[in-house]
Motif scaffolding. Structure first.
Motif, PDB file in Angstrom:
ATOM      1  N   CYS A  67       1.392   4.256   3.035  1.00 11.67           N
ATOM      2  CA  CYS A  67       0.304   5.007   3.677  1.00 11.67           C
ATOM      3  C   CYS A  67       0.375   4.735   5.182  1.00 11.67           C
ATOM      4  O   CYS A  67       0.552   3.597   5.608  1.00 11.67           O
ATOM      5  CB  CYS A  67      -1.035   4.538   3.121  1.00 11.67           C
ATOM      6  N   CYS A  70      -2.941   2.365   6.040  1.00  5.87           N
ATOM      7  CA  CYS A  70      -3.165   1.019   5.491  1.00  5.87           C
ATOM      8  C   CYS A  70      -1.888   0.372   4.960  1.00  5.87           C
ATOM      9  O   CYS A  70      -1.920  -0.788   4.550  1.00  5.87           O
ATOM     10  CB  CYS A  70      -4.227   1.067   4.387  1.00  5.87           C
ATOM     11  N   CYS A 124      -2.666   7.303   1.531  1.00  3.56           N
ATOM     12  CA  CYS A 124      -2.861   6.948   0.123  1.00  3.56           C
ATOM     13  C   CYS A 124      -3.989   7.799  -0.455  1.00  3.56           C
ATOM     14  O   CYS A 124      -4.001   8.102  -1.639  1.00  3.56           O
ATOM     15  CB  CYS A 124      -3.161   5.463  -0.011  1.00  3.56           C
ATOM     16  N   CYS A 128      -8.692   7.408   3.511  1.00  3.51           N
ATOM     17  CA  CYS A 128      -8.229   6.019   3.635  1.00  3.51           C
ATOM     18  C   CYS A 128      -8.891   5.360   4.845  1.00  3.51           C
ATOM     19  O   CYS A 128      -8.892   5.907   5.944  1.00  3.51           O
ATOM     20  CB  CYS A 128      -6.711   5.969   3.815  1.00  3.51           C
ATOM     21  N   ASN A 140      -9.931  -0.551   2.568  1.00  2.00           N
ATOM     22  CA  ASN A 140     -10.186   0.152   1.301  1.00  2.00           C
ATOM     23  C   ASN A 140     -10.636  -0.832   0.227  1.00  2.00           C
ATOM     24  O   ASN A 140     -11.474  -0.509  -0.606  1.00  2.00           O
ATOM     25  CB  ASN A 140      -8.927   0.867   0.823  1.00  2.00           C
TER      26      ASN A 140
HETATM   27 ZN   LIG Z   1      -4.178   4.077   2.986  1.00  2.00          ZN
END
Ligand SMILES: [Zn+2]
Ligand SMILES: [Zn+2]
Length: 165
Positions: A67, A70, A124, A128, A140
Motif C-alpha cells: 500500500c 501504510c 490497501c 487507508c 489502520n
Molecule cells: Zn494502507
C-alpha cells in the motif's frame, strides 16, 4: 502471435484465449506482481475489409504489493479492455506498436494495458489511514485514539511568563 496464420478472410474475426506471463511491475517506486503471474487474455482479432486488423484485448487480474500509504499488503483488482487497430499504410494513427508484419506481441500489449489501467495510487483500502507521521505506527490498526501529546518546547513557557509593557 502470428495473425496471418489465422487465415482470416476480410471482415472475418476470431476470438482466442491466450495465457500471458506478466513480469512484476514497478510503480511509484514499489514493485507489484500479478497473482497469478500468468493471466488469461481474451483476444478478439478481426481482419478489416481492406488490409489490417482490429484487435481487442480483455483480461482481469489482481495486483499485489505494498500500500502506498501504510506499506501493508494491498490487493488491487485490475480490469483491462484495450483496443488496437493496425492497418498497413494507414499512418501512425492506424499503426499499432504491438503489430509487426502481422505478428502481434500479446505479452507487451497485455503488460502495457495493465499498467495503463492502474489507478494513481495503490492503496490497501480507499480510506487507508496511513502511518503516524511521528512514530510510524500503522494507523489502520492503532485506531483513532492513537495520538501524541504535542511536544512543548520549555523555552516557550518562559516566554509566556514575560510581560511586555
Ligand atoms: Zn494502507
Ligand atoms: Zn504515533
Amino acid at each position: 502471435m502470428d495473425l496471418a496464420a489465422l487465415h482470416l478472410r476480410p471482415g472475418e474475426g476470431r476470438r482466442l484465449e491466450v495465457a500471458v506471463d506478466v513480469d512484476p511491475i514497478t510503480f511509484g517506486g514499489q514493485t507489484y506482481a500479478l497473482d497469478p503471474s500468468t493471466v488469461d487474455v481474451i483476444l478478439d482479432v478481426s481482419r478489416m475489409s481492406g488490409e489490417g486488423y482490429a484487435l481487442r484485448l480483455r483480461t482481469s487480474s489482481t495486483l499485489h504489493g505494498p500500500c502506498m500509504r501504510c506499506l501493508d499488503d494491498a490487493a488491487l483488482p485490475v480490469e483491462v479492455d484495450a483496443r488496437e487497430v493496425d492497418q498497413p499504410g494507414g499512418g501512425d494513427e492506424l499503426s499499432s506498436p504491438y503489430v509487426t508484419d502481422e505478428v502481434l506481441d500479446v505479452g507487451a500489449w497485455t503488460r502495457d494495458a495493465i499498467v495503463l489501467a492502474l489507478p494513481a495510487q495503490v492503496l490497501c483500502r480507499a480510506d487507508c489511514a496511513g502511518l503516524c507521521p511521528v512514530c510510524g505506527t500503522n494507523l489502520n490498526t492503532a485506531g483513532p485514539e492513537h495520538h501524541h501529546e504535542a511536544e512543548r518546547d520549555p523555552r516557550w513557557d518562559v516566554l509566556s511568563e514575560l510581560k511586555f509593557d
